[in-house]
Scaffold this active site. Structure first.
Site, PDB file in Angstrom:
ATOM      1  N   GLU A   1       0.882  -1.167   0.000  1.00 27.38           N
ATOM      2  CA  GLU A   1       0.000   0.000   0.000  1.00 27.38           C
ATOM      3  C   GLU A   1       0.915   1.211   0.000  1.00 27.38           C
ATOM      4  O   GLU A   1       1.523   1.548   1.021  1.00 27.38           O
ATOM      5  CB  GLU A   1      -0.933  -0.020   1.219  1.00 27.38           C
ATOM      6  CG  GLU A   1      -2.079   0.967   1.107  1.00 27.38           C
ATOM      7  CD  GLU A   1      -1.814   2.261   1.847  1.00 27.38           C
ATOM      8  OE1 GLU A   1      -1.458   3.253   1.164  1.00 27.38           O
ATOM      9  OE2 GLU A   1      -1.964   2.292   3.070  1.00 27.38           O
TER      10      GLU A   1
ATOM     11  N   CYS B   1      -2.090   9.141   3.016  1.00 33.70           N
ATOM     12  CA  CYS B   1      -1.845   8.764   1.622  1.00 33.70           C
ATOM     13  C   CYS B   1      -3.062   9.002   0.734  1.00 33.70           C
ATOM     14  O   CYS B   1      -2.938   9.089  -0.488  1.00 33.70           O
ATOM     15  CB  CYS B   1      -1.409   7.299   1.546  1.00 33.70           C
ATOM     16  SG  CYS B   1      -2.556   6.143   2.321  1.00 33.70           S
TER      17      CYS B   1
END
Length: 480
Positions: A250, A284
């Site tokens: 990720e 993010c």
């Protein structure tokens, strides 16, 4: 207050707590004071963790899914009971307002609770075949997981990996962030108190490159799970590939937000600023690149900048504060560099842009408009409270610009048109697309990116699949 609220930092290996001879300081980003000394794992500690995880896997992989679920649910219940203690520690080490820290603890618990349910639904299947033979597909725990979590969400990010691995029946060694270790430490305490067998979960800290270079090639390491920057993720994937290890990555994003011509620009701007300020923009999935229809552009930018200038910034333990400090001094340097580059190339600075001139790593919500395409911030994820706003003439132009980068983690849109919703859903190249909301994921949905934003998914029904391996068993009734 700090000494009473911040935990004594230790490694957790084979069901026991330990210190080491080498310590790393943990800094409070609000006042730059030292919160504690973090033990740094040595090679002997890693060897002990590997041996413990090997034995823990033998036990845990044979444990009934219902029993695994019971342990995960008990750990989640304990963390919910301890929410104030955990949240205070997170705010001290990471800086976010206490309200956000409480929500992070609850979010981490939700990952445990969801995966506890999924642990009991890792179904196989029987494949139809001819008389006398049966084909059965099993989903078995993949083995020991080496996991690496970042500093921006000290509790919920480790929870995603720990809950997934344990629910599937794997053992795990997790290297949590050295700058924000308390969240993972509290997870270890909860699992210990919930009765998790020794060796199944192991927590280490240290120099990231040293630990990853040692753990990934080990024979019993069967999966590498990482959340962090694209550059580091690619490096770890290369190490894993050389050793034929699967990865769950990720990685970074640079989330676009498309504001169509059929929405209230002021309402969209206010929602966007609040989300941009979450965790001081160190997310993010943080909304960053705003592409606003030219008919709404002036009203949107004015409302965005006005709301940005009004945010109360300070120590996250102060209940009146809306945004805390950046997590470390490196982020201050990064924000300054991006703002200076953009303004030198002609961008308009509408809010923020300078440090607040006080002790601690404080930087305001910063708004840049009319950015040229060669501004660094148009290509580089700021990972801070920096928003960039540009006008677009059409939805076609907005989608083209949204997809122009090699990232594809999260993307957002504001519209009331069903046709626009359909186009945004189909044409934006991202793992997570949200319309009229800036929430990118919850425990029950799969989360991950495309392109340089990663590989694989965490959460949802899909999340546990990465922690299992598929085995096909062919059974003939009798030899003939």
């Amino acid at each position: 207050m700090t000494s009473q609220s911040y935990p004594d930092l230790k490694l957790y290996i084979d069901g026991t707590w330990r210190k080491t001879r080498s310590d790393l300081p943990v800094i409070n980003p609000a006042d730059e004071s030292i919160l504690g000394a973090l033990p740094r794992a040595e090679t002997s500690d890693l060897d002990d963790a590997l041996q413990a995880a090997r034995q823990g896997f033998r036990i845990w992989s044979k444990t009934a899914p219902r029993r695994r679920a019971e342990v995960l649910l008990k750990a989640a219940a304990l963390m919910r009971e301890r929410v104030e203690e955990i949240a205070t520690a997170i705010t001290l080490e990471q800086g976010k307002p206490l309200t956000e820290s409480r929500l992070e603890v609850i979010r981490g618990c939700e990952f445990f609770e969801w995966d506890a349910g999924e642990a009991q639904r890792t179904y196989g299947r029987v494949i139809p075949s001819g008389p006398g033979i049966t084909y059965i597909v099993h989903h078995q725990p993949i083995g020991m997981v080496a996991a690496f979590s970042p500093w921006n969400f000290p509790m919920s990010q480790p929870s995603r990996k720990i809950a997934g691995a344990l629910a599937a029946g794997c053992s795990i060694i997790i290297k949590a962030a050295e700058e924000t270790p308390a969240g993972a430490l509290h997870i270890a305490k909860a699992l210990h108190d919930a009765g998790l067998p020794r060796g199944v979960f192991n927590l280490v800290f240290g120099v990231p490159a040293e630990l990853s270079n040692y753990l990934i090639p080990q024979e019993q390491t069967r999966l590498i799970a990482f959340t962090g920057s694209t550059a580091v993720g690619k490096h770890l994937t290369e190490i894993a590939a050389r050793n034929m290890k699967p990865v769950l990555m990720e990685l970074g994003g640079h989330a676009p937000v498309i504001v169509c011509d059929d929405v209230d620009p002021v309402a969209a701007a206010h929602i966007s600023v609040t989300r941009k300020a979450r965790n001081c923009g160190q997310v993010c999935t943080s909304p960053t690149r705003f592409f606003v229809h030219q008919s709404l552009y002036d009203r949107f930018t004015e409302a965005f900048a006005e709301r940005a200038r009004s945010f109360a910034i300070g120590n996250g333990l102060d209940p009146s504060v809306q945004m805390g400090p950046l997590a470390n001094s490196r982020r201050i340097d990064a924000m300054r560099a991006l703002v200076e580059d953009a303004t030198a190339k002609g961008a308009r600075l509408l809010a923020g842009g300078e440090t607040l001139g006080r002790r601690g790593y404080f930087f305001p919500v910063t708004v840049l408009a009319d950015l040229p395409s060669d501004a660094r911030v148009m290509r580089e994820e700021p990972f801070g409270p920096l928003a960039v706003i540009n006008p677009v003439a059409s939805l076609d132009e907005a989608i083209e610009k949204a997809n122009s980068l090699p990232f594809g983690l999260a993307a957002y849109g504001f519209t009331h048109s069903a046709e626009n919703v359909d186009r945004l859903s189909r044409e934006i190249d991202a793992g997570n697309v949200s319309i009229n909301t800036l929430e990118a994921s919850v425990a029950e949905t799969p989360f991950g990116g495309v392109k340089d934003s990663g590989y694989g998914r965490e959460g949802g029904a899909e999340g546990l699949s990465h922690y299992t391996q598929i085995k096909t068993v062919s059974h003939r009734i009798a030899l003939s």
